[in-house]
Scaffold this active site. Structure first.
Site, PDB file in Angstrom:
ATOM      1  N   LYS A   1       0.846  -1.201   0.000  1.00  8.48           N
ATOM      2  CA  LYS A   1       0.000   0.000   0.000  1.00  8.48           C
ATOM      3  C   LYS A   1       0.881   1.251   0.000  1.00  8.48           C
ATOM      4  CE  LYS A   1      -3.997  -2.305   1.740  1.00  8.48           C
ATOM      5  NZ  LYS A   1      -4.536  -3.116   2.788  1.00  8.48           N
TER       6      LYS A   1
ATOM      7  N   GLN B   1      -5.343  -2.116   8.911  1.00  9.04           N
ATOM      8  CA  GLN B   1      -5.138  -3.421   8.269  1.00  9.04           C
ATOM      9  C   GLN B   1      -5.784  -4.522   9.102  1.00  9.04           C
ATOM     10  OE1 GLN B   1      -3.576  -3.840   5.182  1.00  9.04           O
ATOM     11  NE2 GLN B   1      -4.381  -5.912   5.383  1.00  9.04           N
TER      12      GLN B   1
ATOM     13  N   ASP C   1     -11.552   2.207   3.055  1.00 11.62           N
ATOM     14  CA  ASP C   1     -11.909   0.802   2.826  1.00 11.62           C
ATOM     15  C   ASP C   1     -13.424   0.652   2.684  1.00 11.62           C
ATOM     16  OD1 ASP C   1      -9.968  -1.105   2.505  1.00 11.62           O
ATOM     17  OD2 ASP C   1      -9.643  -1.449   4.649  1.00 11.62           O
TER      18      ASP C   1
END
Ligand code: NDP
Length: 284
Positions: free
Chosen positions: A53, A97, A120
């Site tokens: 990322k 995460q 997200d």
């Protein structure tokens, strides 16, 4: 013989486009999109995802920072960090995460992220917005699938779409996006009876199950579009999808490979969401 839907090339094209849009954004607004990625603990797979990322952000010119916290981090510390990031002007996207260590409740943690920075799109607010079809961000994997369908001119409207898998991060939002695109959507799962009868009805089949070689050629209709979201390890330890590629390739009209299909699209959609988050800040 199927067309191969090339997620590697498509995502690379998109990265180029995002790089150019980022340069223009900087010229017009004087700042760069910024993403903060939080990782708790030392799960090796998560460490690879987080490194990627950061690399992706560097490549398109975003600011980014990785905040690595020890395994034994307490929930209140993590929530305090998210609160600080929510308030920072230079951070437009925040990603925690997953999975988190067991003592941390991911629902509480995700709910603490400002929905406008929740790139997200996992928070309740963003899930609700997606459900009603009025959203800023889409979860990266289903959004990546929709982008592939769009860029390969695969019409969804009026088609029978079958999604196998109903997780909150892939199956359910995937079904909603296909529905918003006017597909006639069926969601199959582990309690579905006669699965092959269901999948054989699909003009567009999306598999998000997590089992290697789960979808075989006899389970698809001649000419179906087959999208393989699965990421599994086969007996030799190689990355493989849910779809038995050879038998499905022979019957499908279009198919995504693994690797090189949905995976790279998931990565690039996070960049797209981060740029959107920065753009939304300007609109305010
Ligand atoms: P989950 O384990 O959360 O969900 C799996 C789904 O598959 C469940 O809904 C389950 O049904 C269903 N399922 C399991 N067995 C069967 C069966 N025999 N018949 C029909 N349905 C079944 O997984 P995720 O959604 O998180 O991920 C799915 C796959 O996609 C994994 O391989 C994952 O690694 C991959 N993935 C890939 C990404 C990418 O970028 N390419 C991103 C995210 C995930 P039930 O609900 O009834 O248990």
């Amino acid at each position: 013989m199927a067309i191969i839907i090339d997620g590697k090339k498509t995502s690379s094209d998109m990265r180029g486009e995002i790089r150019e849009r980022t340069l223009k954004f900087k010229e017009e607004n004087g700042f760069l999109p910024g993403l903060a990625v939080i990782i708790v603990g030392e799960d090796p797979a998560s460490q690879v995802y987080v490194r990627n990322k950061k690399k992706d952000c560097d490549e398109v010119g975003f600011n980014s920072e990785v905040i690595a916290l020890p395994e034994n981090t307490e929930e209140k510390e993590l929530l305090a960090l998210i609160d600080t990031l929510n308030k920072r002007e230079d951070i437009h996207g925040i990603l925690v995460q997953l999975p988190l260590p067991k003592h941390l409740d991911s629902e509480i943690v995700i709910a603490a992220i400002d929905p406008e920075k929740d790139v997200d799109a996992f928070s309740y607010v963003n899930v609700g917005k997606i459900t009603v079809g009025n959203y800023s961000f889409l979860p990266c994997t289903p959004a990546g699938v929709m982008e592939l369908l769009k860029r390969y001119n695969i019409e969804v409207a009026g088609k029978n779409c079958v999604v196998v898998g109903r997780s909150n991060i892939v199956g359910k939002p995937m079904a909603l996006l296909l529905l918003h695109a006017n597909g006639t959507v069926t969601v199959a799962h582990s309690r579905t009876q006669n699965l092959a009868d269901v999948t054989r009805n699909a003009d567009i089949l999306v598999s998000a199950v997590g089992k290697a070689d789960f979808i075989t050629g006899d389970m698809i209709k001649e000419g179906a579009v087959v999208i393989d979201v699965g990421m599994n390890k086969n007996k030799e330890g190689k990355l493989t999808g849910d779809v038995d590629y050879e038998s499905c390739f022979a019957k499908a009209s279009a198919i995504t490979p693994v690797p090189g299909g949905v995976g790279p699209m998931t990565r690039v959609m996070l960049l797209e969401n981060t740029l959107t988050a920065a753009q939304n800040k300007i609109k305010k």
